[in-house]
Design a protein around this motif. Structure first.
Motif, PDB file in Angstrom:
ATOM      1  N   GLY A   5       0.813  -1.210   0.000  1.00 41.11           N
ATOM      2  CA  GLY A   5       0.000   0.000   0.000  1.00 41.11           C
ATOM      3  C   GLY A   5       0.839   1.249   0.000  1.00 41.11           C
ATOM      4  O   GLY A   5       2.046   1.231   0.242  1.00 41.11           O
ATOM      5  N   ARG A  43      -4.791   5.727   2.816  1.00 37.60           N
ATOM      6  CA  ARG A  43      -5.677   5.326   3.917  1.00 37.60           C
ATOM      7  C   ARG A  43      -5.938   3.833   3.940  1.00 37.60           C
ATOM      8  O   ARG A  43      -6.566   3.330   4.877  1.00 37.60           O
ATOM      9  CB  ARG A  43      -6.980   6.107   3.828  1.00 37.60           C
ATOM     10  CG  ARG A  43      -6.722   7.586   4.147  1.00 37.60           C
ATOM     11  CD  ARG A  43      -7.920   8.461   3.980  1.00 37.60           C
ATOM     12  NE  ARG A  43      -9.057   8.037   4.773  1.00 37.60           N
ATOM     13  CZ  ARG A  43     -10.238   8.645   4.736  1.00 37.60           C
ATOM     14  NH1 ARG A  43     -10.418   9.688   3.946  1.00 37.60           N
ATOM     15  NH2 ARG A  43     -11.237   8.217   5.458  1.00 37.60           N
ATOM     16  N   ASP A  44      -5.471   3.097   2.914  1.00 36.54           N
ATOM     17  CA  ASP A  44      -5.656   1.651   2.858  1.00 36.54           C
ATOM     18  C   ASP A  44      -4.300   0.961   2.909  1.00 36.54           C
ATOM     19  O   ASP A  44      -3.377   1.356   2.188  1.00 36.54           O
ATOM     20  CB  ASP A  44      -6.386   1.254   1.571  1.00 36.54           C
ATOM     21  CG  ASP A  44      -7.833   1.707   1.593  1.00 36.54           C
ATOM     22  OD1 ASP A  44      -8.592   1.166   2.412  1.00 36.54           O
ATOM     23  OD2 ASP A  44      -8.184   2.606   0.808  1.00 36.54           O
ATOM     24  N   HIS A  45      -4.207  -0.055   3.767  1.00 40.28           N
ATOM     25  CA  HIS A  45      -2.941  -0.763   3.966  1.00 40.28           C
ATOM     26  C   HIS A  45      -3.208  -2.257   4.111  1.00 40.28           C
ATOM     27  O   HIS A  45      -4.275  -2.661   4.578  1.00 40.28           O
ATOM     28  CB  HIS A  45      -2.242  -0.262   5.234  1.00 40.28           C
ATOM     29  CG  HIS A  45      -2.012   1.205   5.231  1.00 40.28           C
ATOM     30  ND1 HIS A  45      -0.897   1.776   4.694  1.00 40.28           N
ATOM     31  CD2 HIS A  45      -2.782   2.230   5.672  1.00 40.28           C
ATOM     32  CE1 HIS A  45      -0.968   3.087   4.824  1.00 40.28           C
ATOM     33  NE2 HIS A  45      -2.108   3.386   5.401  1.00 40.28           N
ATOM     34  N   ALA A  46      -2.209  -3.039   3.749  1.00 42.55           N
ATOM     35  CA  ALA A  46      -2.267  -4.490   3.943  1.00 42.55           C
ATOM     36  C   ALA A  46      -0.935  -4.930   4.534  1.00 42.55           C
ATOM     37  O   ALA A  46       0.132  -4.546   4.042  1.00 42.55           O
ATOM     38  CB  ALA A  46      -2.521  -5.204   2.619  1.00 42.55           C
ATOM     39  N   PHE A  61      -5.939  -6.194   6.725  1.00 40.85           N
ATOM     40  CA  PHE A  61      -6.318  -5.096   5.851  1.00 40.85           C
ATOM     41  C   PHE A  61      -6.823  -3.959   6.737  1.00 40.85           C
ATOM     42  O   PHE A  61      -7.769  -4.157   7.509  1.00 40.85           O
ATOM     43  CB  PHE A  61      -7.420  -5.520   4.880  1.00 40.85           C
ATOM     44  CG  PHE A  61      -6.981  -6.572   3.904  1.00 40.85           C
ATOM     45  CD1 PHE A  61      -6.282  -6.220   2.759  1.00 40.85           C
ATOM     46  CD2 PHE A  61      -7.254  -7.918   4.136  1.00 40.85           C
ATOM     47  CE1 PHE A  61      -5.866  -7.195   1.851  1.00 40.85           C
ATOM     48  CE2 PHE A  61      -6.843  -8.889   3.239  1.00 40.85           C
ATOM     49  CZ  PHE A  61      -6.147  -8.532   2.094  1.00 40.85           C
ATOM     50  N   HIS A  91      -8.029   0.160   7.160  1.00 38.98           N
ATOM     51  CA  HIS A  91      -8.486   1.413   6.568  1.00 38.98           C
ATOM     52  C   HIS A  91      -8.447   2.459   7.663  1.00 38.98           C
ATOM     53  O   HIS A  91      -8.884   2.207   8.787  1.00 38.98           O
ATOM     54  CB  HIS A  91      -9.902   1.301   5.996  1.00 38.98           C
ATOM     55  CG  HIS A  91     -10.355   2.574   5.363  1.00 38.98           C
ATOM     56  ND1 HIS A  91     -11.017   3.552   6.053  1.00 38.98           N
ATOM     57  CD2 HIS A  91     -10.191   3.047   4.097  1.00 38.98           C
ATOM     58  CE1 HIS A  91     -11.264   4.559   5.243  1.00 38.98           C
ATOM     59  NE2 HIS A  91     -10.776   4.278   4.052  1.00 38.98           N
ATOM     60  N   GLU A  99     -11.500   0.370  10.019  1.00 38.96           N
ATOM     61  CA  GLU A  99     -11.823  -0.961   9.500  1.00 38.96           C
ATOM     62  C   GLU A  99     -10.580  -1.833   9.622  1.00 38.96           C
ATOM     63  O   GLU A  99      -9.489  -1.413   9.229  1.00 38.96           O
ATOM     64  CB  GLU A  99     -12.228  -0.906   8.023  1.00 38.96           C
ATOM     65  CG  GLU A  99     -13.522  -0.196   7.758  1.00 38.96           C
ATOM     66  CD  GLU A  99     -13.815  -0.106   6.262  1.00 38.96           C
ATOM     67  OE1 GLU A  99     -13.283  -0.913   5.469  1.00 38.96           O
ATOM     68  OE2 GLU A  99     -14.574   0.806   5.884  1.00 38.96           O
ATOM     69  N   THR A 156      -9.797  -5.867   8.743  1.00 41.00           N
ATOM     70  CA  THR A 156     -10.242  -7.164   8.244  1.00 41.00           C
ATOM     71  C   THR A 156      -9.041  -8.091   8.234  1.00 41.00           C
ATOM     72  O   THR A 156      -7.971  -7.721   7.757  1.00 41.00           O
ATOM     73  CB  THR A 156     -10.808  -7.041   6.817  1.00 41.00           C
ATOM     74  OG1 THR A 156     -11.938  -6.156   6.848  1.00 41.00           O
ATOM     75  CG2 THR A 156     -11.231  -8.402   6.269  1.00 41.00           C
TER      76      THR A 156
END
Length: 133
Positions: free
Chosen positions: A62, A67-70, A87, A89, A98, A100
């Motif tokens: 990412g 704002r999104d990461h893995a 995952f 957010h 978030e 996940t």
């Protein structure tokens, strides 16, 4: 999300909890219905920390400024090796809203489900205490 990764790797669960938004939604790899709220999510993450052995992140995916990461991880539950991914957010304030988690293989997910099931009462008590305090 280097701050999250550093806190997890240091086993600093208070720091992990501080990164969660109050209304965070946690989606488990072994339960269909998501969990909502900081108290229950923090309690679950503490349970996971008791269950996972040899936990380590092996890769970040990412945009560091996005704002999104893995975060790809490897761990063990009993004699089962697990590969998984967190995952994340981030909300507009930089808090995790978030989270996940996905894991593989199926035998590892089943071992994780059994181990977390054994933690359920402790997790429920911790979540109730945190939401009151």
């Amino acid at each position: 999300m280097r701050t999250f990764r550093a806190a997890v790797e240091a086993h600093d669960l208070d720091a992990v909890e501080a990164l969660l938004a109050e209304d965070v939604v946690f989606t488990s790899p072994v339960v269909f219905k998501p969990y909502r709220g900081k108290a229950v999510t923090a309690a679950i993450l503490r349970g996971v920390a008791r269950v996972f052995e040899d936990f380590r992140y092996v890769r970040e995916i990412g945009d560091p400024d996005g704002r999104d990461h893995a975060l790809v991880f490897a761990a063990r539950v009993g004699d089962r090796e697990i590969t998984g991914c967190d995952f994340l957010h981030l909300d507009e304030d930089g808090r995790i809203d978030e989270l996940t988690v996905m894991v593989r293989p199926l035998s590892g997910a089943q071992a994780l489900a059994a181990a977390m099931g054994a933690q359920f009462d402790r997790i429920a008590e911790a979540a109730a205490a945190r939401s009151q305090g």
